[in-house]
Design an enzyme around this catalytic site. Structure first.
Site, PDB file in Angstrom:
ATOM      1  N   LYS A 182       5.836   4.267   7.089  1.00 28.33           N
ATOM      2  CA  LYS A 182       5.140   3.766   5.913  1.00 28.33           C
ATOM      3  C   LYS A 182       4.179   4.861   5.451  1.00 28.33           C
ATOM      4  CE  LYS A 182       2.889  -0.581   4.557  1.00 28.33           C
ATOM      5  NZ  LYS A 182       2.389  -1.852   5.124  1.00 28.33           N
ATOM      6  N   ASP A 192      -0.890 -12.805   5.427  1.00 27.97           N
ATOM      7  CA  ASP A 192       0.172 -12.593   4.437  1.00 27.97           C
ATOM      8  C   ASP A 192       1.535 -12.940   5.027  1.00 27.97           C
ATOM      9  OD1 ASP A 192       1.012 -11.980   1.860  1.00 27.97           O
ATOM     10  OD2 ASP A 192       1.333  -9.856   2.306  1.00 27.97           O
ATOM     11  N   MET A 238       0.795  -1.226   0.000  1.00 31.11           N
ATOM     12  CA  MET A 238       0.000   0.000   0.000  1.00 31.11           C
ATOM     13  C   MET A 238       0.829   1.278   0.000  1.00 31.11           C
ATOM     14  SD  MET A 238      -3.135  -0.913   2.568  1.00 31.11           S
ATOM     15  CE  MET A 238      -2.114  -1.694   3.810  1.00 31.11           C
TER      16      MET A 238
END
Length: 281
Positions: free
Chosen positions: A37, A126, A19
């Site tokens: 991030k 994930d 993302m």
């Protein structure tokens, strides 16, 4: 980007996530080095906020910490613990397979993190070699909760939509379903990769990889690493089991790693089930 963001000066680009971009940064007031991030896809804003909410609630020695989440001038920012060291994927690419003792040590740390998550009704969804860093001295840290789902998380995925990285996905994830057992399948994929240097379910296309996963069709790991112990093979076998109900849990993995004799008990029906999974239509 040289302009500080709420006191954080970006010092180095680290990589790209699903993302956004990840940077190393330094906060002058606290003298703390962090990872930041930055959301690059605005359509993922709700999932980004969910990642912050899920990970900020966690405190475990093998899960990267979240320090804060904020929006500055329309830019969503997630401030994380900065971990110096390679990912497991980077280590394997550079050095090849891990020694078996080291692989078991790292596996125990990640299984401990998963057991912690699953006890709180959180599924990572994930887990893979690229989402685990090895900090000094040999301490694994689980990263990237962008796809994680907690019991309180909003529903962000359309029914039947695939979530995860294809090569590490469990068979049931190809039908849009996931649970703590799906994370444990990914744990088996991770152990296979750490011990052989190769993914268990290769394929020239994603559909071929998916077909092999759904059949549980992988090359026996001792054919890639002849020195592998029977205990490691049995552990992989019991994690890469097509039926999620028959798969080992994270807690059972921890018990087996601490008491390897548990893996010596014969599983007479295991080979039959494996054969049926591969031949059934």
């Amino acid at each position: 980007m040289n302009q500080p963001i709420r006191g954080y000066t970006l010092t180095q680009w680290v990589g790209s996530g699903g993302m956004g971009e990840v940077y190393q940064a330094y906060h002058t007031a606290t003298q703390r080095t962090v990872a930041i991030k930055l959301l690059s896809r605005m359509e993922q804003a709700e999932r980004f906020r969910n990642e912050a909410a899920v990970q900020a609630s966690l405190r475990h020695p093998h899960i990267a910490l979240v320090y804060e989440f904020f929006v500055e001038n329309g830019l969503s920012c997630l401030v994380l613990e900065y971990i110096e060291g390679p990912t497991i994927e980077q280590y394997i690419r550079k050095n090849g397979p891990f020694p078996e003792e080291t692989a078991w040590k790292l596996l125990a740390q990640i299984a401990s993190a998963l057991e912690y998550l699953h006890s709180r009704d959180i599924v990572h969804r994930d887990l893979k070699a690229g989402n685990i860093k090895i900090a000094r001295p040999g301490k694994a840290k689980l990263l990237d909760f962008g796809l994680a789902r907690a019991a309180t998380s909003p529903k962000l995925t359309h029914e039947g939509h695939l979530i995860g990285t294809a090569s590490s996905m469990a068979p049931e994830q190809f039908s849009g379903r996931s649970s703590s057992a799906s994370d444990c399948w990914a744990l088996g994929v991770l152990l296979y990769e750490m011990l052989t240097g190769q993914p268990p379910f290769g394929g020239n296309t994603q559909s071929e990889t998916g077909r092999r996963i759904q059949k549980g069709d992988y090359l026996a790991p001792h054919k890639l690493n002849p020195r592998l112990s029977k205990a490691s093979e049995r552990l992989i076998d019991r994690l890469l089991t097509v039926s999620p109900d028959r798969r080992m849990t994270a807690r059972q993995v921890l018990e087996a790693l601490h008491h390897p004799a548990l893996l010596n008990a014969p599983d007479w029906m295991g080979p039959v089930r494996k054969w049926w999974d591969r031949v059934k239509p």
